[in-house]
Design a protein around this motif. Structure first.
Motif, PDB file in Angstrom:
ATOM      1  N   GLU A  38      37.918  33.391  38.975  1.00  0.00           N
ATOM      2  CA  GLU A  38      39.258  33.209  39.530  1.00  0.00           C
ATOM      3  C   GLU A  38      40.199  32.672  38.460  1.00  0.00           C
ATOM      4  OE1 GLU A  38      39.072  30.783  43.018  1.00  0.00           O
ATOM      5  OE2 GLU A  38      37.764  32.187  44.065  1.00  0.00           O
ATOM      6  N   HIS A  39      41.457  33.082  38.550  1.00  0.00           N
ATOM      7  CA  HIS A  39      42.453  32.631  37.580  1.00  0.00           C
ATOM      8  C   HIS A  39      42.583  31.107  37.653  1.00  0.00           C
ATOM      9  CE1 HIS A  39      45.787  32.947  34.863  1.00  0.00           C
ATOM     10  NE2 HIS A  39      46.475  32.134  35.636  1.00  0.00           N
ATOM     11  N   ARG A  60      41.661  36.648  41.868  1.00  0.00           N
ATOM     12  CA  ARG A  60      40.255  36.845  41.518  1.00  0.00           C
ATOM     13  C   ARG A  60      40.083  38.174  40.782  1.00  0.00           C
ATOM     14  NH1 ARG A  60      35.491  37.427  45.992  1.00  0.00           N
ATOM     15  NH2 ARG A  60      33.812  37.893  44.536  1.00  0.00           N
TER      16      ARG A  60
END
Length: 118
Positions: free
Chosen positions: A45-46, A24
């Motif tokens: 978030e990724h 995140r």
């Protein structure tokens, strides 16, 4: 016989930084936004989807945690220890970088150009 330990790659470093951030963005307002609806920390978030800034998948960056260090040349940033890095979503990174540039300009000494001194 000596055993050499291979040096970590940039991918290893990126993965370490992103894992420490729990995937995140770690911005807490350096970008100019309060992130109030996300508890004071950016909620991106990724691998997640971003609804703003063109949409698409969020790809987090590993960059200096201190916004002032975002202004360092790339070769200096590359030498920073992993504890000095944080996960940034592109929007927060760009916002923090712009704020750091603005702060640098406002604190830069304004000396007259010696070429034009009379």
């Amino acid at each position: 016989m000596s055993t050499q330990v291979p040096s970590p790659t940039s991918t290893d470093l990126w993965q370490t930084v992103i894992a420490a951030a729990a995937g995140r963005c770690q911005c807490e307002g350096s970008c100019g936004k309060s992130h109030a609806k996300d508890g004071g920390r950016c909620g991106r978030e990724h691998g997640g989807y971003q609804q703003h800034h063109g949409g698409g998948t969020v790809r987090l960056l590993a960059a200096p945690a201190d916004p002032a260090e975002l202004l360092l040349p790339a070769h200096r940033i590359a030498t920073l220890p992993k504890r000095a890095l944080a996960a940034w979503c592109p929007a927060c990174h760009d916002g923090a970088l712009a704020a750091a540039r603005k702060a640098q300009r406002s604190t830069a000494p304004t000396e007259p150009d010696a070429l034009f001194d009379l």
